[in-house]
Design a protein around this motif. Structure first.
Motif, PDB file in Angstrom:
ATOM      1  N   THR A   1      -2.068 -12.523   0.209  1.00 52.61           N
ATOM      2  CA  THR A   1      -1.469 -13.670  -0.481  1.00 52.61           C
ATOM      3  C   THR A   1      -0.043 -13.907  -0.009  1.00 52.61           C
ATOM      4  N   LEU A   2       0.718 -12.836   0.179  1.00 56.35           N
ATOM      5  CA  LEU A   2       2.098 -12.992   0.649  1.00 56.35           C
ATOM      6  C   LEU A   2       2.136 -13.585   2.056  1.00 56.35           C
ATOM      7  N   HIS A   3       1.205 -13.186   2.912  1.00 57.24           N
ATOM      8  CA  HIS A   3       1.154 -13.771   4.257  1.00 57.24           C
ATOM      9  C   HIS A   3       0.872 -15.270   4.179  1.00 57.24           C
ATOM     10  N   ARG A   4       0.054 -15.672   3.239  1.00 61.93           N
ATOM     11  CA  ARG A   4      -0.193 -17.108   3.065  1.00 61.93           C
ATOM     12  C   ARG A   4       1.072 -17.819   2.585  1.00 61.93           C
TER      13      ARG A   4
ATOM     14  N   SER B   1      -6.159   5.865  -0.939  1.00 59.67           N
ATOM     15  CA  SER B   1      -6.570   5.079   0.225  1.00 59.67           C
ATOM     16  C   SER B   1      -7.326   3.826  -0.195  1.00 59.67           C
ATOM     17  N   SER B   2      -8.255   3.967  -1.131  1.00 64.93           N
ATOM     18  CA  SER B   2      -9.031   2.821  -1.600  1.00 64.93           C
ATOM     19  C   SER B   2      -8.136   1.791  -2.279  1.00 64.93           C
ATOM     20  N   ASN B   3      -7.202   2.271  -3.098  1.00 61.76           N
ATOM     21  CA  ASN B   3      -6.255   1.364  -3.759  1.00 61.76           C
ATOM     22  C   ASN B   3      -5.458   0.560  -2.740  1.00 61.76           C
ATOM     23  N   LEU B   4      -4.982   1.250  -1.703  1.00 62.39           N
ATOM     24  CA  LEU B   4      -4.137   0.586  -0.711  1.00 62.39           C
ATOM     25  C   LEU B   4      -4.934  -0.451   0.081  1.00 62.39           C
ATOM     26  N   ASP B   5      -6.201  -0.157   0.347  1.00 59.06           N
ATOM     27  CA  ASP B   5      -7.053  -1.139   1.023  1.00 59.06           C
ATOM     28  C   ASP B   5      -7.092  -2.447   0.232  1.00 59.06           C
ATOM     29  N   GLU B   6      -7.369  -2.341  -1.058  1.00 60.10           N
ATOM     30  CA  GLU B   6      -7.472  -3.550  -1.875  1.00 60.10           C
ATOM     31  C   GLU B   6      -6.124  -4.252  -1.988  1.00 60.10           C
ATOM     32  N   PHE B   7      -5.049  -3.488  -2.060  1.00 61.87           N
ATOM     33  CA  PHE B   7      -3.709  -4.075  -2.133  1.00 61.87           C
ATOM     34  C   PHE B   7      -3.451  -4.969  -0.921  1.00 61.87           C
ATOM     35  N   PHE B   8      -3.807  -4.496   0.263  1.00 60.88           N
ATOM     36  CA  PHE B   8      -3.595  -5.308   1.463  1.00 60.88           C
ATOM     37  C   PHE B   8      -4.550  -6.493   1.504  1.00 60.88           C
ATOM     38  N   ARG B   9      -5.780  -6.287   1.104  1.00 60.99           N
ATOM     39  CA  ARG B   9      -6.766  -7.367   1.178  1.00 60.99           C
ATOM     40  C   ARG B   9      -6.427  -8.512   0.232  1.00 60.99           C
TER      41      ARG B   9
ATOM     42  N   ALA C   1     -11.937   9.378  25.741  1.00 61.63           N
ATOM     43  CA  ALA C   1     -10.957   9.628  24.682  1.00 61.63           C
ATOM     44  C   ALA C   1     -11.202   8.595  23.589  1.00 61.63           C
ATOM     45  N   ALA C   2     -11.072   9.010  22.330  1.00 61.21           N
ATOM     46  CA  ALA C   2     -11.392   8.101  21.219  1.00 61.21           C
ATOM     47  C   ALA C   2     -10.326   8.199  20.136  1.00 61.21           C
ATOM     48  N   TYR C   3      -9.968   7.040  19.586  1.00 59.47           N
ATOM     49  CA  TYR C   3      -8.919   6.946  18.572  1.00 59.47           C
ATOM     50  C   TYR C   3      -9.433   6.060  17.428  1.00 59.47           C
ATOM     51  N   THR C   4      -9.239   6.518  16.209  1.00 54.24           N
ATOM     52  CA  THR C   4      -9.740   5.761  15.065  1.00 54.24           C
ATOM     53  C   THR C   4      -8.826   4.580  14.761  1.00 54.24           C
ATOM     54  N   VAL C   5      -9.433   3.414  14.515  1.00 53.13           N
ATOM     55  CA  VAL C   5      -8.685   2.218  14.128  1.00 53.13           C
ATOM     56  C   VAL C   5      -9.398   1.560  12.955  1.00 53.13           C
ATOM     57  N   LYS C   6      -8.647   0.731  12.258  1.00 57.63           N
ATOM     58  CA  LYS C   6      -9.201   0.045  11.084  1.00 57.63           C
ATOM     59  C   LYS C   6      -8.466  -1.271  10.899  1.00 57.63           C
ATOM     60  N   LEU C   7      -9.221  -2.335  10.676  1.00 56.85           N
ATOM     61  CA  LEU C   7      -8.651  -3.665  10.489  1.00 56.85           C
ATOM     62  C   LEU C   7      -8.904  -4.117   9.057  1.00 56.85           C
ATOM     63  N   THR C   8      -7.855  -4.576   8.395  1.00 58.63           N
ATOM     64  CA  THR C   8      -7.981  -5.124   7.046  1.00 58.63           C
ATOM     65  C   THR C   8      -7.738  -6.621   7.114  1.00 58.63           C
ATOM     66  N   ARG C   9      -8.660  -7.388   6.548  1.00 51.50           N
ATOM     67  CA  ARG C   9      -8.569  -8.848   6.616  1.00 51.50           C
ATOM     68  C   ARG C   9      -8.193  -9.447   5.263  1.00 51.50           C
TER      69      ARG C   9
ATOM     70  N   SER D   1       9.582  -6.935  -8.641  1.00 48.64           N
ATOM     71  CA  SER D   1       8.386  -7.478  -7.998  1.00 48.64           C
ATOM     72  C   SER D   1       7.160  -6.665  -8.395  1.00 48.64           C
ATOM     73  N   LYS D   2       6.092  -7.353  -8.765  1.00 47.55           N
ATOM     74  CA  LYS D   2       4.887  -6.631  -9.181  1.00 47.55           C
ATOM     75  C   LYS D   2       4.269  -5.868  -8.013  1.00 47.55           C
ATOM     76  N   GLU D   3       4.437  -6.380  -6.783  1.00 43.59           N
ATOM     77  CA  GLU D   3       3.904  -5.663  -5.625  1.00 43.59           C
ATOM     78  C   GLU D   3       4.627  -4.333  -5.422  1.00 43.59           C
ATOM     79  N   ILE D   4       5.951  -4.360  -5.557  1.00 40.50           N
ATOM     80  CA  ILE D   4       6.722  -3.128  -5.374  1.00 40.50           C
ATOM     81  C   ILE D   4       6.405  -2.131  -6.484  1.00 40.50           C
ATOM     82  N   SER D   5       6.314  -2.618  -7.717  1.00 39.47           N
ATOM     83  CA  SER D   5       6.001  -1.698  -8.819  1.00 39.47           C
ATOM     84  C   SER D   5       4.597  -1.123  -8.653  1.00 39.47           C
ATOM     85  N   TRP D   6       3.661  -1.928  -8.114  1.00 34.02           N
ATOM     86  CA  TRP D   6       2.305  -1.407  -7.903  1.00 34.02           C
ATOM     87  C   TRP D   6       2.314  -0.290  -6.858  1.00 34.02           C
TER      88      TRP D   6
END
Length: 741
Positions: free
Chosen positions: A104-107, A91-99, A267-275, A57-62
């Protein structure tokens, strides 16, 4: 383990397609060989008549490529500040991978049965594998960050949290907060009925607001890292550097932010949403293509969540409340993390005066055959030139455009634009040419992912200054890297072309390795002219005899070249294939390379990221060796060398070997005819193939093992060797090929 897939070639609209279906996982090599009999004469016959072959799978190899980036961050021989940058790149690479890929896999999950036929694997299973790998890598990442913080502290650089500041530092930070940060903060209260719009690619503080022993309130605060630096240097003792992150500046000021209310506990906790960032465009007939792009960009802001990263110390009740408020229904999209997210900002970590904490300064060198003070156009007319970035100056190409802009004999300049630099000197040169009366024609690709908005801006800017701008071909993304200059010389029109592997972008040209051919060879320049005519006259497909142009004949051309090597090997003649790419996952090309290996063709592959072939399987891919190089610069150049019966042929190309590059994009590969330039490509490949410092082996287990070095074998680090080679006088090539850093 890699998976075995069934491949069936289909012809759709004249373009080859391959449909894959999973059969089973390879657990033993003999099983793999048994199912490959239909492809490879002489191998054991399978009971099934369906063609099968190992395919990763290209995703796994990436993801394993991104693990190599993490290896660089973990390598103690890499300078300390560069290791932090590699964390940012990971981190930047992984962001784009999910976006993109995960979205695409979720679709595809929505059409699960059809998706299995389309991609050869159940998308649900693939998402599960991705989740496990990402969680494992996230834990490695956090451990590495803690380790690097410890090493920074040992070097006198301390990252301070808000509760670790001295009174003087607190006063300094609060003053900075009110002056620089507070104007950009808009807290979003979570006790309202409507859900807040949480932006993709941004980080937030999820805040618990306590009042005595009563029920707490909750809020989200976007951390404005796009407006204010993520890092603030603190007043510190002599010889010591102290830094606080923007996240912790806001944590310190929570009482000030909510001073209008009677909260007494925070109290504060960092969160991040990728769409999901795939660009959906409607079929409205009365909208222009730019309007459809703009509408798609607006819809992207509310794309479906595909990843929710949160601080694992967040109370479970608060996490569940956030999931409900943000409509995160799929628990598989939730990934626990540490205190900080969006490490891409660490690529801009403050410059610190630490000895040997960064790579030595590097300046691209002038091309030895482009002499200063002479016309670049005249020098290209004398001979073809091959530039190799970032080791040589990209400024040569900008100077070529500047010269053409003021040359009275130049009549037209044509260029394809995919990703331009933020303050593009390319655009300035083209505008200058238009203002000097040249006809300037730009093919601006509006679907360059995450550069759509910038390219809309550049399109408008160029049009305002008299440049003709078109947006390519319907349903085809223009990824070719072409420039064509037409000049009147006597009674003739003479054309000069630049054909490259990377974008016309002076920013990335300092970070990516790429090749650019500068030529006046009419065999090539005439066909570059035909490519631009294709953009102007969208319904006439020209004939190409020299250039290899997708989607019209690239697949057939490279298929024939591989088949020719198979015939040579079967006839007992020397045969080889040497390829350097970013990605190799096209099923048909994978299958053909297996066939070539089984026929005895020696195949060497340098592939950076996605790689679906499994080398060194007995009886199947014994003759295939493959490596991946990750180092200071991003390996981006693409070129191919085929033995061709003793008369090797050489190509550089804009596209990888993925289905999209063959079938859904306009890509251009050009032959390299000049013997001295062929030798440059041969030397480039051979030096990279010798790399035993930064080369990892592609193997069956995707282990990312470094290529072993013999006891008496000298270290070879190819990128450092290129720096030394191109910095040395042309008459005195360097003897030292570079050691491991």
């Amino acid at each position: 383990m890699p998976v075995v897939v069934r491949g069936a070639g289909l012809a759709v609209g004249g373009l080859a397609r391959v449909t894959l279906t999973i059969l089973w996982q390879v657990s033993r090599v003999p099983d793999c060989l048994a199912v490959c009999g239909e492809l490879f004469p002489g191998l054991p016959k399978s009971e099934t008549t369906t063609m099968t072959f190992p395919y990763v799978s290209k995703e796994i190899s990436w993801l394993h490529f991104n693990a190599r980036v993490l290896q660089e961050a973990a390598d103690p021989q890499v300078p300390l500040m560069e290791r932090l940058k590699f964390l940012g790149i990971f981190s930047s690479n992984l962001d784009e991978f999910f976006r993109v890929r995960v979205a695409t896999l979720h679709r595809l999950v929505k059409i699960r049965k059809k998706a299995i036929d389309l991609i050869g694997q159940d998308p649900v299973d693939l998402l599960d594998q991705i989740q496990q790998l990402v969680l494992h890598q996230s834990r490695q990442f956090e451990t590495l960050f803690d380790e690097l913080c410890g090493q920074l502290a040992a070097s006198g650089v301390l990252l301070r949290r808000e509760n670790e500041l001295s009174p003087a530092q607190q006063a300094f930070v609060l003053d900075y907060f009110h002056q620089q940060v507070r104007p950009f903060l808009v807290p979003l209260m979570l006790n309202r009925k409507t859900a807040p719009l949480v932006k993709d690619h941004q980080i937030y503080l999820a805040v618990v607001l306590g009042r005595g022993g009563g029920e707490p309130d909750y809020a989200l605060i976007q951390i404005p890292a796009d407006r204010v630096s993520r890092f603030l240097l603190l007043p510190a003792a002599p010889g010591q550097t102290e830094i606080i992150l923007l996240d912790d500046i806001i944590r310190l000021a929570l009482a000030d932010i909510f001073c209008y209310f009677d909260y007494d506990c925070f109290a504060a906790y960092t969160v991040k949403l990728t769409r999901d960032s795939e660009l959906d465009m409607d079929d409205e007939r009365f909208k222009t293509f730019p309007q459809k792009i703009q509408d798609g960009l607006a819809r992207r802001k509310t794309g479906k969540p595909v990843r929710f990263v949160y601080d694992r110390s967040m109370p479970e009740a608060f996490l569940q409340r956030l999931r409900k408020v943000l409509h995160i229904t799929n628990v598989e999209t939730c990934i626990p993390g540490g205190r900080y997210h969006n490490f891409k900002d660490f690529m801009a970590f403050p410059q610190l005066p630490l000895q040997q904490a960064q790579y030595p300064p590097f300046s691209p060198q002038p091309h030895p055959q482009l002499l200063p003070g002479r016309s670049i156009i005249d020098q290209i007319r004398e001979r073809d030139l091959l530039c190799f970035f970032p080791y040589q100056r990209f400024a040569h190409f900008i100077d070529l455009l500047r010269e053409a802009a003021i040359d009275p004999r130049v009549t037209t300049i044509r260029l394809t634009a995919y990703r331009l630099a933020r303050n593009s000197q390319i655009v300035n040169a083209l505008v200058n040419a238009a203002q000097n009366g040249k006809k300037v024609f730009v093919v601006m690709e509006l679907q360059a992912r995450f550069d759509e908005e910038a390219n809309l801006y550049w399109s408008d800017r160029l049009r305002e200054d008299g440049v003709e701008v078109v947006h390519g071909l319907p349903d085809l993304k223009v990824h070719a890297k072409l420039c064509l200059i037409t000049r009147h010389e006597g009674r003739k029109k003479v054309r000069y072309a630049a054909i490259g592997t990377g974008n016309f972008n002076e920013g990335t040209a300092r970070l990516y390795t790429d090749h650019l051919l500068l030529t006046a060879d009419p065999r090539l320049t005439g066909e570059v002219h035909r490519v631009f005519e294709l953009f102007a006259n969208k319904y006439r497909i020209p004939l190409f005899r020299h250039l290899v142009v997708s989607p019209f004949q690239a697949r057939n051309k490279f298929r024939r070249l591989i088949q020719n090597e198979i015939r040579q090997a079967q006839a007992g003649k020397p045969s080889f294939i040497d390829i350097k790419l970013n990605n190799l996952s096209d099923p048909e090309m994978v299958r053909l390379l297996y066939r070539a290996s089984a026929a005895g063709v020696r195949i060497r592959l340098i592939v950076r990221s996605m790689f679906s072939l499994v080398p060194q399987l007995a009886g199947l891919s014994d003759n295939i060796e493959a490596i991946s190089i990750v180092d200071r610069f991003l390996e981006h150049s693409r070129f191919f060398i085929f033995a061709n019966g003793g008369k090797p042929v050489y190509f550089i190309a804009s596209g990888d070997w993925l289905p999209r590059n063959f079938d859904r994009r306009v890509e251009v590969a050009t032959p390299i005819y000049a013997p001295q330039l062929q030798q440059q490509l041969r030397d480039c490949f051979d030096l990279q193939w010798q790399d035993n410092c930064k080369a990892r082996l592609w193997d069956e287990g995707l282990t990312n093992r470094f290529r072993p070095r013999g006891a008496n074998e000298a270290p070879v680090r190819s990128q450092m060797a290129f720096i030394a080679r191109y910095a040395a006088p042309a008459a005195e090539p360097p003897q030292d090929q570079g050691g491991c850093a």
